[in-house]
Motif scaffolding. Sequence first.
Motif, PDB file in Angstrom:
ATOM      1  N   ALA A 106       0.660  -1.162  -0.081  1.00 36.64           N
ATOM      2  CA  ALA A 106       0.023   0.229   0.033  1.00 36.64           C
ATOM      3  C   ALA A 106       1.058   1.258   0.043  1.00 36.64           C
ATOM      4  N   ASP A 107       0.371   2.333  -0.733  1.00 39.18           N
ATOM      5  CA  ASP A 107       1.298   3.452  -0.626  1.00 39.18           C
ATOM      6  C   ASP A 107       0.939   4.400   0.349  1.00 39.18           C
ATOM      7  N   VAL A 108       1.639   5.189   0.603  1.00 40.20           N
ATOM      8  CA  VAL A 108       1.416   6.170   1.870  1.00 40.20           C
ATOM      9  C   VAL A 108       0.123   7.001   1.482  1.00 40.20           C
ATOM     10  N   SER A 109      -0.291   7.375   0.334  1.00 37.85           N
ATOM     11  CA  SER A 109      -1.542   8.034   0.345  1.00 37.85           C
ATOM     12  C   SER A 109      -2.824   7.144   0.363  1.00 37.85           C
ATOM     13  N   ASP A 110      -2.874   5.676   0.296  1.00 39.24           N
ATOM     14  CA  ASP A 110      -3.826   4.684   0.422  1.00 39.24           C
ATOM     15  C   ASP A 110      -3.910   4.627   1.987  1.00 39.24           C
ATOM     16  N   VAL A 111      -2.592   4.601   2.789  1.00 39.47           N
ATOM     17  CA  VAL A 111      -2.661   4.192   4.108  1.00 39.47           C
ATOM     18  C   VAL A 111      -3.186   5.552   4.942  1.00 39.47           C
ATOM     19  N   GLN A 112      -2.949   6.705   4.280  1.00 39.90           N
ATOM     20  CA  GLN A 112      -3.682   7.927   5.136  1.00 39.90           C
ATOM     21  C   GLN A 112      -5.297   7.860   4.953  1.00 39.90           C
ATOM     22  N   ALA A 113      -5.777   7.444   3.652  1.00 35.83           N
ATOM     23  CA  ALA A 113      -6.851   7.548   3.125  1.00 35.83           C
ATOM     24  C   ALA A 113      -7.695   6.592   4.006  1.00 35.83           C
ATOM     25  N   VAL A 134       1.881  19.990  -5.042  1.00 31.72           N
ATOM     26  CA  VAL A 134       1.948  20.857  -4.198  1.00 31.72           C
ATOM     27  C   VAL A 134       0.865  21.291  -3.254  1.00 31.72           C
ATOM     28  N   ALA A 135      -0.181  21.207  -3.941  1.00 32.78           N
ATOM     29  CA  ALA A 135      -1.586  21.752  -3.363  1.00 32.78           C
ATOM     30  C   ALA A 135      -2.239  20.609  -2.335  1.00 32.78           C
ATOM     31  N   GLY A 136      -1.443  19.659  -2.395  1.00 30.36           N
ATOM     32  CA  GLY A 136      -1.759  18.542  -1.371  1.00 30.36           C
ATOM     33  C   GLY A 136      -2.909  17.650  -1.855  1.00 30.36           C
ATOM     34  N   ALA A 137      -3.541  17.630  -3.053  1.00 31.94           N
ATOM     35  CA  ALA A 137      -4.599  16.620  -3.480  1.00 31.94           C
ATOM     36  C   ALA A 137      -3.800  15.593  -4.015  1.00 31.94           C
ATOM     37  N   THR A 138      -4.606  14.609  -3.898  1.00 31.23           N
ATOM     38  CA  THR A 138      -4.097  13.264  -4.423  1.00 31.23           C
ATOM     39  C   THR A 138      -3.546  13.502  -5.561  1.00 31.23           C
ATOM     40  N   CYS A 139      -2.944  12.444  -6.209  1.00 29.50           N
ATOM     41  CA  CYS A 139      -2.235  12.387  -7.573  1.00 29.50           C
ATOM     42  C   CYS A 139      -3.017  11.541  -8.535  1.00 29.50           C
ATOM     43  N   ALA A 140      -4.220  10.923  -7.896  1.00 24.87           N
ATOM     44  CA  ALA A 140      -5.319  10.248  -8.752  1.00 24.87           C
ATOM     45  C   ALA A 140      -4.683   9.142  -9.263  1.00 24.87           C
ATOM     46  N   CYS A 141      -3.434   8.438  -9.096  1.00 23.07           N
ATOM     47  CA  CYS A 141      -2.860   7.441  -9.679  1.00 23.07           C
ATOM     48  C   CYS A 141      -3.525   6.102  -9.085  1.00 23.07           C
TER      49      CYS A 141
END
Length: 137
Positions: free
Chosen positions: A12-19, A130-137
């Motif tokens: 899992a990547d960090v964005s998935d874990v944070q979500a 930089v906006a902090g939005a997810t990269c949607a990948c």
Amino acid sequence: MAHFARRLTLEADVSDVQADLAAGVEGLVVVDSRAAVAWEQGHLPGALHLPTAEIAARAGELIPRTSAVVAYCWGPGCNGATRAALAFATLGYRVKEMIGGYEYWVREGFPVVTALGEVTAPVDPLTAPVAGATCAC
């Protein structure tokens, strides 16, 4: 196709874990497998500190077997999370390795807990928008 599908069951990547943490996914346990000095320097909010060398002896008393465990260590240059994930898998836990580790958690601008409380570093433009939005990948 099978190779990539399998990887997604193990990583899992960090964005998935944070979500997942933000959504309050039931049964999720995020484990910091680093040494105490690293934990004290900073760790993910809500993470459980369980160094890899202690997993075999202590996991059963700390983490229900029905949990979904996500293990992390320092970052891509460290295989500590892989070792921790192996230790959990050996005990029969469902486990994923958080790719990017603590380093990418910090670089993507997610909060960490330190002696000063919860802090957030600026987003590194090489790792996330930089906006902090997810990269949607």
